[in-house]
Write a protein that holds these residues in place. Sequence first.
Motif, PDB file in Angstrom:
ATOM      1  N   GLY A 108       0.776  -1.232   0.000  1.00  0.00           N
ATOM      2  CA  GLY A 108       0.000   0.000   0.000  1.00  0.00           C
ATOM      3  C   GLY A 108       0.807   1.281   0.000  1.00  0.00           C
ATOM      4  N   ALA A 109       2.123   1.178  -0.205  1.00  0.00           N
ATOM      5  CA  ALA A 109       2.956   2.378  -0.178  1.00  0.00           C
ATOM      6  C   ALA A 109       3.929   2.379  -1.346  1.00  0.00           C
ATOM      7  CB  ALA A 109       3.721   2.470   1.134  1.00  0.00           C
ATOM      8  N   LEU A 110       4.313   3.582  -1.760  1.00  0.00           N
ATOM      9  CA  LEU A 110       5.394   3.763  -2.713  1.00  0.00           C
ATOM     10  C   LEU A 110       6.637   4.148  -1.913  1.00  0.00           C
ATOM     11  CD1 LEU A 110       6.364   4.309  -5.781  1.00  0.00           C
ATOM     12  CD2 LEU A 110       6.129   6.705  -5.091  1.00  0.00           C
ATOM     13  N   GLU A 111       7.646   3.290  -1.914  1.00  0.00           N
ATOM     14  CA  GLU A 111       8.939   3.639  -1.342  1.00  0.00           C
ATOM     15  C   GLU A 111       9.783   4.280  -2.438  1.00  0.00           C
ATOM     16  OE1 GLU A 111      10.866   0.426   1.054  1.00  0.00           O
ATOM     17  OE2 GLU A 111       9.299  -0.760   0.091  1.00  0.00           O
ATOM     18  N   TYR A 112      10.568   5.298  -2.070  1.00  0.00           N
ATOM     19  CA  TYR A 112      11.417   5.917  -3.078  1.00  0.00           C
ATOM     20  C   TYR A 112      12.800   6.231  -2.525  1.00  0.00           C
ATOM     21  CZ  TYR A 112      10.343  10.445  -0.848  1.00  0.00           C
ATOM     22  OH  TYR A 112      10.210  11.485   0.047  1.00  0.00           O
ATOM     23  N   LEU A 113      13.733   6.319  -3.450  1.00  0.00           N
ATOM     24  CA  LEU A 113      15.110   6.753  -3.173  1.00  0.00           C
ATOM     25  C   LEU A 113      15.551   7.652  -4.312  1.00  0.00           C
ATOM     26  CD1 LEU A 113      18.174   4.702  -2.010  1.00  0.00           C
ATOM     27  CD2 LEU A 113      18.277   5.910  -4.209  1.00  0.00           C
ATOM     28  N   VAL A 114      16.144   8.789  -3.976  1.00  0.00           N
ATOM     29  CA  VAL A 114      16.653   9.726  -4.972  1.00  0.00           C
ATOM     30  C   VAL A 114      18.060  10.147  -4.552  1.00  0.00           C
ATOM     31  CG1 VAL A 114      16.335  11.946  -6.129  1.00  0.00           C
ATOM     32  CG2 VAL A 114      14.333  10.575  -5.506  1.00  0.00           C
ATOM     33  N   LEU A 115      19.017   9.962  -5.445  1.00  0.00           N
ATOM     34  CA  LEU A 115      20.402  10.366  -5.201  1.00  0.00           C
ATOM     35  C   LEU A 115      20.912  11.053  -6.456  1.00  0.00           C
ATOM     36  CD1 LEU A 115      22.887  10.203  -3.251  1.00  0.00           C
ATOM     37  CD2 LEU A 115      23.522   8.096  -4.458  1.00  0.00           C
ATOM     38  N   GLY A 116      21.308  12.313  -6.342  1.00  0.00           N
ATOM     39  CA  GLY A 116      21.727  13.065  -7.522  1.00  0.00           C
ATOM     40  C   GLY A 116      20.563  13.841  -8.107  1.00  0.00           C
ATOM     41  N   ASP A 117      20.805  14.528  -9.232  1.00  0.00           N
ATOM     42  CA  ASP A 117      19.871  15.554  -9.708  1.00  0.00           C
ATOM     43  C   ASP A 117      18.829  15.065 -10.705  1.00  0.00           C
ATOM     44  OD1 ASP A 117      21.662  15.172 -11.747  1.00  0.00           O
ATOM     45  OD2 ASP A 117      22.082  17.293 -12.090  1.00  0.00           O
ATOM     46  N   SER A 118      18.507  13.776 -10.713  1.00  0.00           N
ATOM     47  CA  SER A 118      17.315  13.328 -11.429  1.00  0.00           C
ATOM     48  C   SER A 118      16.091  13.614 -10.563  1.00  0.00           C
ATOM     49  CB  SER A 118      17.416  11.833 -11.751  1.00  0.00           C
ATOM     50  OG  SER A 118      18.494  11.581 -12.633  1.00  0.00           O
ATOM     51  N   SER A 119      14.887  13.534 -11.155  1.00  0.00           N
ATOM     52  CA  SER A 119      13.682  13.978 -10.442  1.00  0.00           C
ATOM     53  C   SER A 119      12.605  12.902 -10.433  1.00  0.00           C
ATOM     54  CB  SER A 119      13.104  15.245 -11.095  1.00  0.00           C
ATOM     55  OG  SER A 119      14.002  16.325 -10.957  1.00  0.00           O
ATOM     56  N   LEU A 120      11.905  12.821  -9.305  1.00  0.00           N
ATOM     57  CA  LEU A 120      10.771  11.912  -9.137  1.00  0.00           C
ATOM     58  C   LEU A 120       9.515  12.766  -9.042  1.00  0.00           C
ATOM     59  CD1 LEU A 120       9.680   9.050  -8.560  1.00  0.00           C
ATOM     60  CD2 LEU A 120      10.090   9.501  -6.127  1.00  0.00           C
ATOM     61  N   LEU A 121       8.607  12.612 -10.011  1.00  0.00           N
ATOM     62  CA  LEU A 121       7.383  13.403 -10.103  1.00  0.00           C
ATOM     63  C   LEU A 121       6.205  12.537  -9.646  1.00  0.00           C
ATOM     64  CD1 LEU A 121       5.844  15.951 -11.056  1.00  0.00           C
ATOM     65  CD2 LEU A 121       5.872  14.978 -13.377  1.00  0.00           C
ATOM     66  N   LEU A 122       5.538  12.979  -8.581  1.00  0.00           N
ATOM     67  CA  LEU A 122       4.429  12.234  -7.992  1.00  0.00           C
ATOM     68  C   LEU A 122       3.126  12.967  -8.269  1.00  0.00           C
ATOM     69  CD1 LEU A 122       6.083  11.477  -4.519  1.00  0.00           C
ATOM     70  CD2 LEU A 122       6.073  10.021  -6.562  1.00  0.00           C
ATOM     71  N   ALA A 123       2.223  12.314  -8.990  1.00  0.00           N
ATOM     72  CA  ALA A 123       0.923  12.909  -9.301  1.00  0.00           C
ATOM     73  C   ALA A 123      -0.064  12.562  -8.195  1.00  0.00           C
ATOM     74  CB  ALA A 123       0.418  12.408 -10.643  1.00  0.00           C
ATOM     75  N   GLU A 124      -0.497  13.569  -7.447  1.00  0.00           N
ATOM     76  CA  GLU A 124      -1.412  13.360  -6.336  1.00  0.00           C
ATOM     77  C   GLU A 124      -2.853  13.306  -6.855  1.00  0.00           C
ATOM     78  OE1 GLU A 124      -0.223  13.075  -3.298  1.00  0.00           O
ATOM     79  OE2 GLU A 124       1.786  13.941  -3.420  1.00  0.00           O
ATOM     80  N   ARG A 125      -3.654  12.439  -6.256  1.00  0.00           N
ATOM     81  CA  ARG A 125      -5.074  12.390  -6.620  1.00  0.00           C
ATOM     82  C   ARG A 125      -5.787  13.685  -6.260  1.00  0.00           C
ATOM     83  NH1 ARG A 125      -6.610   7.487  -8.415  1.00  0.00           N
ATOM     84  NH2 ARG A 125      -5.263   5.724  -7.878  1.00  0.00           N
ATOM     85  N   ASP A 126      -5.371  14.290  -5.182  1.00  0.00           N
ATOM     86  CA  ASP A 126      -5.966  15.549  -4.737  1.00  0.00           C
ATOM     87  C   ASP A 126      -4.859  16.578  -4.582  1.00  0.00           C
ATOM     88  OD1 ASP A 126      -8.633  14.426  -4.426  1.00  0.00           O
ATOM     89  OD2 ASP A 126      -7.875  13.440  -2.631  1.00  0.00           O
ATOM     90  N   GLY A 127      -4.831  17.548  -5.476  1.00  0.00           N
ATOM     91  CA  GLY A 127      -3.842  18.601  -5.350  1.00  0.00           C
ATOM     92  C   GLY A 127      -2.791  18.555  -6.433  1.00  0.00           C
ATOM     93  N   ALA A 128      -1.844  19.482  -6.343  1.00  0.00           N
ATOM     94  CA  ALA A 128      -0.793  19.620  -7.340  1.00  0.00           C
ATOM     95  C   ALA A 128       0.228  18.497  -7.206  1.00  0.00           C
ATOM     96  CB  ALA A 128      -0.100  20.968  -7.166  1.00  0.00           C
TER      97      ALA A 128
END
Length: 273
Positions: A108-128
């Motif tokens: 039921g969850a999205l785990e994430y890891l970000v290292l360096g200047d790439s980007s993770l874009l998360l589209a929310e059901r409610d909101g920006a």
Amino acid sequence: MRVALDSLPGEPGRDNEDFAAAAPGAAVLLDGAGVAGAETGCAHGVAWFSATLGGLLMSTITAHPARPLAECLADAIRAVRSLHEDTCDLTFRASPTSTVIAVRLDAGALEYLVLGDSSLLLAERDGAPSVVTDRRLDDVGKRLRGPVDVLPTGSPEHSAALAEYRSALTGLRNQPGGFWIAGPQPRAAEHALTGAVPLESLTSVTLLSDGATRLVDRFQLATWQQTLDVLTSSGPRELLRRVREVEAGDPEGRRWPRGKSRDDATVLHLMLP
């Protein structure tokens, strides 16, 4: 989960140093980095490093679903190191490196890891939409790249200033007060940005290399919401087409100073039920 992926090299006929892959419940994107013209000490090259690390990372995060993503990344870095430490000199300052984004969907969850200047874009059901980007490299770069940005991209003067900038930047790689990126040392994984988001709150998850985010963070011609709209309506290929169109209109970087006129660009778009 439906997956849409597209990737373009910075220049036709040259290696694409980005790597992206998806499996049921997981995805990774890496943007390989080297120092142009510098001796790396590695016989394999940047594209080999990012692809090998990406493949091993994907294998690790899917095989060990309970293991934290940062530990999975450290394991993958160790595994890559073991593959070439006997043939390559990994003490070189300019040895191959890579940004890393990894996501895993479970329980039921999205785990994430970000290292360096790439980007993770998360589209929310409610909101920006929300964006996770490691800004430490950008922060260091802003302090160093002034002499580069006043020169036409691709000119001899620009190339010389860019070489000096990259050398200075390399000296701050994986150092306190500098920035962190995947390279020969597993400890870099300890400095990744990590977190978790309820899956029920998301409609899509997008992994983008910095060559694909230029419309937003370099050219400032689009917002993250507009980027998401393009991905939703037309897919990654259209987003990359728009990036290339703008780059072609400013090949010397006079309006938008940048190290490369065109960069490797990759988008991995995951659409959730």
